[in-house]
Design a protein around this motif. Structure first.
Motif, PDB file in Angstrom:
ATOM      1  N   ALA B 356     -77.396  53.379 -94.719  1.00  0.00           N
ATOM      2  CA  ALA B 356     -77.415  52.524 -93.539  1.00  0.00           C
ATOM      3  C   ALA B 356     -76.492  53.129 -92.487  1.00  0.00           C
ATOM      4  O   ALA B 356     -75.704  54.029 -92.796  1.00  0.00           O
ATOM      5  CB  ALA B 356     -76.940  51.109 -93.907  1.00  0.00           C
ATOM      6  N   LEU B 357     -76.613  52.641 -91.262  1.00  0.00           N
ATOM      7  CA  LEU B 357     -75.772  53.155 -90.183  1.00  0.00           C
ATOM      8  C   LEU B 357     -75.209  51.999 -89.368  1.00  0.00           C
ATOM      9  O   LEU B 357     -75.957  51.126 -88.906  1.00  0.00           O
ATOM     10  CB  LEU B 357     -76.592  54.082 -89.280  1.00  0.00           C
ATOM     11  N   ILE B 358     -73.882  51.978 -89.217  1.00  0.00           N
ATOM     12  CA  ILE B 358     -73.254  50.983 -88.330  1.00  0.00           C
ATOM     13  C   ILE B 358     -72.968  51.672 -87.000  1.00  0.00           C
ATOM     14  O   ILE B 358     -72.431  52.790 -86.974  1.00  0.00           O
ATOM     15  CB  ILE B 358     -71.916  50.462 -88.885  1.00  0.00           C
ATOM     16  N   ILE B 359     -73.309  51.001 -85.914  1.00  0.00           N
ATOM     17  CA  ILE B 359     -73.083  51.571 -84.581  1.00  0.00           C
ATOM     18  C   ILE B 359     -72.009  50.725 -83.891  1.00  0.00           C
ATOM     19  O   ILE B 359     -72.039  49.489 -83.957  1.00  0.00           O
ATOM     20  CB  ILE B 359     -74.388  51.527 -83.757  1.00  0.00           C
ATOM     21  N   ALA B 360     -71.046  51.387 -83.265  1.00  0.00           N
ATOM     22  CA  ALA B 360     -69.996  50.647 -82.567  1.00  0.00           C
ATOM     23  C   ALA B 360     -70.630  49.806 -81.469  1.00  0.00           C
ATOM     24  O   ALA B 360     -71.609  50.215 -80.839  1.00  0.00           O
ATOM     25  CB  ALA B 360     -68.980  51.623 -81.981  1.00  0.00           C
ATOM     26  N   ASP B 361     -70.079  48.609 -81.257  1.00  0.00           N
ATOM     27  CA  ASP B 361     -70.616  47.725 -80.222  1.00  0.00           C
ATOM     28  C   ASP B 361     -70.577  48.442 -78.876  1.00  0.00           C
ATOM     29  O   ASP B 361     -69.572  49.053 -78.508  1.00  0.00           O
ATOM     30  CB  ASP B 361     -69.787  46.429 -80.147  1.00  0.00           C
ATOM     31  N   GLY B 362     -71.678  48.390 -78.155  1.00  0.00           N
ATOM     32  CA  GLY B 362     -71.723  48.956 -76.805  1.00  0.00           C
ATOM     33  C   GLY B 362     -72.147  50.411 -76.762  1.00  0.00           C
ATOM     34  O   GLY B 362     -72.394  50.955 -75.684  1.00  0.00           O
ATOM     35  N   TYR B 363     -72.246  51.084 -77.922  1.00  0.00           N
ATOM     36  CA  TYR B 363     -72.639  52.494 -77.897  1.00  0.00           C
ATOM     37  C   TYR B 363     -74.151  52.617 -78.041  1.00  0.00           C
ATOM     38  O   TYR B 363     -74.781  51.865 -78.788  1.00  0.00           O
ATOM     39  CB  TYR B 363     -71.945  53.246 -79.044  1.00  0.00           C
ATOM     40  N   ASP B 364     -74.718  53.536 -77.338  1.00  0.00           N
ATOM     41  CA  ASP B 364     -76.129  53.830 -77.523  1.00  0.00           C
ATOM     42  C   ASP B 364     -76.360  55.305 -77.213  1.00  0.00           C
ATOM     43  O   ASP B 364     -75.592  55.910 -76.452  1.00  0.00           O
ATOM     44  CB  ASP B 364     -77.017  52.958 -76.609  1.00  0.00           C
ATOM     45  N   HIS B 365     -77.345  55.856 -77.833  1.00  0.00           N
ATOM     46  CA  HIS B 365     -77.658  57.266 -77.605  1.00  0.00           C
ATOM     47  C   HIS B 365     -79.168  57.395 -77.702  1.00  0.00           C
ATOM     48  O   HIS B 365     -79.787  56.848 -78.624  1.00  0.00           O
ATOM     49  CB  HIS B 365     -76.971  58.140 -78.675  1.00  0.00           C
ATOM     50  N   PRO B 366     -79.798  58.096 -76.753  1.00  0.00           N
ATOM     51  CA  PRO B 366     -81.273  58.160 -76.763  1.00  0.00           C
ATOM     52  C   PRO B 366     -81.838  58.768 -78.048  1.00  0.00           C
ATOM     53  O   PRO B 366     -82.965  58.459 -78.437  1.00  0.00           O
ATOM     54  CB  PRO B 366     -81.593  59.047 -75.541  1.00  0.00           C
ATOM     55  N   GLN B 367     -81.063  59.629 -78.733  1.00  0.00           N
ATOM     56  CA  GLN B 367     -81.606  60.315 -79.917  1.00  0.00           C
ATOM     57  C   GLN B 367     -81.312  59.590 -81.224  1.00  0.00           C
ATOM     58  O   GLN B 367     -81.670  60.080 -82.287  1.00  0.00           O
ATOM     59  CB  GLN B 367     -81.017  61.722 -80.014  1.00  0.00           C
ATOM     60  N   LEU B 368     -80.620  58.446 -81.141  1.00  0.00           N
ATOM     61  CA  LEU B 368     -80.116  57.785 -82.343  1.00  0.00           C
ATOM     62  C   LEU B 368     -81.217  57.551 -83.396  1.00  0.00           C
ATOM     63  O   LEU B 368     -81.082  57.934 -84.558  1.00  0.00           O
ATOM     64  CB  LEU B 368     -79.470  56.454 -81.947  1.00  0.00           C
ATOM     65  N   ALA B 369     -82.309  56.930 -82.938  1.00  0.00           N
ATOM     66  CA  ALA B 369     -83.393  56.621 -83.874  1.00  0.00           C
ATOM     67  C   ALA B 369     -83.996  57.894 -84.447  1.00  0.00           C
ATOM     68  O   ALA B 369     -84.281  57.988 -85.651  1.00  0.00           O
ATOM     69  CB  ALA B 369     -84.470  55.798 -83.175  1.00  0.00           C
ATOM     70  N   GLU B 370     -84.112  58.900 -83.599  1.00  0.00           N
ATOM     71  CA  GLU B 370     -84.725  60.158 -84.011  1.00  0.00           C
ATOM     72  C   GLU B 370     -83.866  60.862 -85.077  1.00  0.00           C
ATOM     73  O   GLU B 370     -84.380  61.377 -86.073  1.00  0.00           O
ATOM     74  CB  GLU B 370     -84.874  61.039 -82.773  1.00  0.00           C
ATOM     75  N   VAL B 371     -82.536  60.868 -84.824  1.00  0.00           N
ATOM     76  CA  VAL B 371     -81.617  61.505 -85.774  1.00  0.00           C
ATOM     77  C   VAL B 371     -81.741  60.841 -87.140  1.00  0.00           C
ATOM     78  O   VAL B 371     -81.818  61.512 -88.176  1.00  0.00           O
ATOM     79  CB  VAL B 371     -80.165  61.430 -85.260  1.00  0.00           C
TER      80      VAL B 371
END
Lengths: 207, 600
Positions: B356-371
């Motif tokens: 699983a992956l936890i993402i810090a609140d407020g962070y987003d990256h266009p490639q996140l899902a792809e990675v």
């Protein structure tokens, strides 16, 4: 001196009785350092009637039992096996049905042991049965020198304080601290006799 | 013919039945009275003695160095080298099987594990000479390939180059061997040859290498096993062998490097993972990991130790893979988790991936899902099958912000449906593998506040064990009749793991490994020490059985499963299994009583 003369007389008598000259070498005096331990499983415990079911023999060279070069033969008896003995040796009619005729088995045995001394436990019984089958074939019984391991053991352990010696195989192997081998398998019984022989033969006398 | 020779001891237990018969038909039984000599120093060694009864000892002069007892082999080292510098004598009246050297050498060529036993003693001897501490368990390293060790590239000079040039090269390149080319063919010039030049009083600046180079070359192929290189060194008493590829020399393997390779064996796979620059390189590390597990298990290493080692490597593997795929700064804002058995560090053979992956609140990256998609796909190629429940970072359900996961945790606790309980169970085993650990810690603290003291929820959490319960009658029937399969997971592993997990959750035990949880629960007084130990041992047994049958299945190319058939078990294993299942029943009763499970 006397024993040597007696021995020569015995051999000469056997030579006269020997019918098959191919076996003359059995009567030559043995000069090597080997012996052969043997054991038979038989169809009954009565030496005048028992048939051979299997024979095992293992050469003893120096301090070594040549297990890799052992002889193990199954023999087809001419008469039925006494059912009372089946639990002892574990051989049923069907187990020996493919065995060798007794004449062939004895020929192989003679080729294996040659004129080497024989080692065994209650060897008298085994040799008596072998000889009963052998005499009609070649005219004589086994002429080889016999070494009875229970006698070796008795000589070593009897004393004025301890005139009774337990000569059962279990007691002997326990006293001599020999490893337990499966009993009433002819090869194992022959090996056990060989082990007792090696142990008693090579033990250095107590100072 | 009754079996006389006992094949249940190493190295003979690694032989096939056919080879057992060959050994047995070649073995003689030798007798040595106490005090007699078995093998004398300086005499040729043509057989191995395996003690059937009694004791032998190894003497150097009058000093006794080693005593051998029943089932010991005397002496593997002497057997390999064909001669001995030591005296071997019988201490007691001793009976020993005598097996010809020629047969054993032939068997070592066909059976790698059998060979490793003999060469291991050679390795220990070499290590003792080098005065270097050695790992006790060398076998996995010994069957590695020569090319995996530290091979130094060859330094080529010619016959006409001077000794001085060779010496300068040795200093500059930190090596002790140079290779020489000339009309006589290739040769080697080593530090000891340099010493001879000095002793002979020759001028190094004028002496050509051709005068001193040795033309007898000892080589091994780079595909050969490490022990073969070692044997070549031992046999010819040389400190190096030349490594060849298709007959051409590609490098030099120094004894020193070989020894350091052997002593650093456990680090090898780890280094391989850390240095991997592509998924393909990780794949070769994953393969050597599987081999390591098989060899460790084959050498009788305890299953908990293997699991500890392997899960450490799994973690490194996942972390390295994610770092390879993710853009540079992404790891500063996310936390990659291993869940379930991976998180507990109890997965020995990769069964399926739980991450699983936890993402810090407020962070987003266009490639996140792809990675994440690539990450899960790459893990499949590395031999981790996809999770049937889709517990993978590519699934948005298991890829959320801290806020999103907090919301999910609340929901799982508030409505304790079967599905939500399993979600929370998987989550509570989470371990951070890469990225920001703090993100996970925050969420676990939140979870702790929600469940500690909440016995109503904990009861429903624990209740899953009851649903997994097998009919006790069925179990005893199985153990009596041995005709149906048993599911190790349902019958034992799951009840222990989940019960321990429940108690850990209830008492805020931070560990996620079941054995560590048991330790901590016992030391904090939430579980009796005896029961904790019994549970740990039972779990180790069940996981060991699973590993054993799993490896067998994998060798046959079948899917790994938790079902075992009693025919695969020995009498002792069956008895131990019976005891383990008894402990499971006892533990179930305790949970039942503590959380009033009958009432649910």
């Amino acid at each position: 001196m006397w024993t040597a003369l007696l021995e020569r007389w015995r051999l000469r008598r056997l030579q006269r009785k020997l019918r098959n000259p191919a076996y003359a070498h059995l009567l030559a005096p043995y000069a090597g350092d080997e012996a052969v331990c043997i054991d038979c499983e038989t169809s009954s415990l009565d030496p005048s009637r028992a048939e051979i079911l299997s024979i095992a023999a293992v050469r003893i060279k120096g301090n070594r039992l040549c297990v890799s070069d052992h002889l193990l033969l199954t023999v087809r008896p001419q008469r039925r096996i006494d059912p009372a003995t089946v639990p002892i040796h574990g051989l049923r009619e069907q187990d020996v049905a493919d065995g060798l005729p007794v004449a062939d088995a004895l020929a192989k045995l003679l080729a294996y042991i040659g004129n080497r001394p024989l080692v065994g436990y209650y060897l008298e019984f085994d040799v008596a049965i072998i000889n009963r089958h052998l005499r009609p074939l070649i005219g004589i019984g086994l002429p080889n020198r016999r070494i009875e391991v229970s006698a070796l053991y008795y000589d070593r352990h009897v004393s004025a304080y301890r005139p009774e010696v337990d000569l059962s195989l279990d007691a002997i192997s326990h006293t001599l601290q020999l490893p337990a081998l499966p009993r009433h398998d002819p090869l194992c019984d022959a090996l056990m006799a060989g082990l007792i022989y090696l142990k008693l033969q090579t033990r250095t006398p107590n100072p | 013919m009754a079996q006389l020779f006992d094949f249940r001891h190493p190295p003979f237990d690694s032989l096939s039945d056919v080879d057992h018969r060959r050994v047995e038909s070649a073995a003689d039984l030798a007798y040595f009275p106490a005090g007699s000599t078995v093998m004398a120093a300086g005499s040729p060694v043509d057989s191995l003695f395996v003690i059937a009864k009694g004791q032998m000892a190894e003497f150097e002069g009058s000093e006794c160095r080693t005593v051998y007892g029943a089932q010991d082999s005397v002496d593997p080292r002497a057997l390999i080298s064909g001669s001995t510098g030591l005296d071997y004598r019988a201490l007691d009246d001793t009976l020993a099987w005598q097996i010809p050297r020629s047969l054993l050498l032939e068997l070592t060529q066909r059976n790698v594990q059998f060979a490793a036993y003999f060469y291991q003693s050679v390795a220990q001897k070499l290590a003792a000479l080098a005065d270097r501490p050695m790992q006790r368990e060398l076998r996995p390293a010994l069957v590695a390939k020569v090319q995996q060790t530290y091979i130094t590239p060859p330094i080529w000079l010619t016959d006409d180059d001077t000794v001085l040039i060779a010496a300068e090269q040795m200093r500059a390149r930190h090596c002790s061997t140079v290779l020489v080319r000339g009309p006589l063919g290739p040769g080697v010039f080593t530090l000891s040859d340099l010493r001879n030049v000095v002793i002979d009083g020759r001028n190094p600046a004028e002496t050509p290498l051709g005068d001193y180079a040795q033309r007898t070359l000892h080589t091994v192929d780079e595909d050969a096993h490490v022990f073969e290189a070692m044997l070549t060194m031992a046999r010819h008493t040389v400190q190096r062998v030349l490594v060849t590829r298709a007959g051409a020399i590609v490098g030099v393997l120094e004894q020193v490097n070989l020894l350091s390779y052997l002593s650093n064996n456990s680090q090898i796979v780890a280094t391989q993972i850390e240095r991997a620059g592509s998924v393909a390189e990780l794949k070769s590390a994953a393969d050597s990991m599987t081999r390591l597990v098989e060899l460790l298990h084959g050498s009788g290493v305890k299953v908990t130790l293997i699991a500890g080692l392997v899960s450490e490597l799994h973690r490194k593997m996942l972390a390295r893979l994610f770092a390879l795929l993710a853009p540079a700064d992404m790891l500063d804002h996310v936390c990659l988790l291993m869940l379930g058995s991976e998180g507990r560090g109890e997965q020995i053979l990769p069964t399926d991936q739980d991450n699983a992956l936890i993402i810090a609140d407020g962070y987003d990256h266009p490639q996140l899902a792809e990675v994440c998609e690539q990450f899960n796909a790459a893990l499949i190629t590395l031999g981790y099958p996809p999770c049937p429940g889709d517990i993978m970072a590519r699934n948005p359900f298991w890829r959320r912000s801290v806020h999103g996961f907090r919301h999910a945790l609340d929901e799982w606790v508030d409505s304790a449906s079967g599905e939500n309980v399993m979600h929370l169970a998987i989550w509570s085993d989470a371990v951070a593998v890469a990225g920001q650990v703090q993100l996970l810690t925050t969420l676990q603290q939140h979870l702790g506040r929600r469940v500690q003291g909440n016995d109503a929820y904990l009861g429903r959490f624990a209740f899953v064990i009851e649903q997994f319960d097998q009919q006790p009658g069925l179990l005893s029937q199985w153990l009596g009749h041995h005709d149906t399969d048993i599911d190790l997971k349902k019958a034992g592993i799951f009840p222990i793991v989940h019960g321990v997990r429940t108690l850990a959750l209830a008492h805020g035990v931070p560990a996620s490994n079941s054995y560590q949880r048991l330790d901590q629960l016992a030391s904090q007084g939430h579980l009796s020490t005896t029961l904790a130990q019994d549970l740990a041992e039972s779990l180790a047994l069940l996981q060991g059985l699973y590993l054993k049958t799993g490896l067998q299945r994998r060798q046959r190319g079948e899917a790994v499963s938790y079902r075992i058939s009693p025919a695969q078990l020995g009498t002792l294993e069956r008895d131990l299994l019976k005891d383990a299942l008894k402990v499971v029943r006892q533990f179930r009763a305790l949970l039942r009583q503590r959380y009033h499970l009958q009432a649910l």
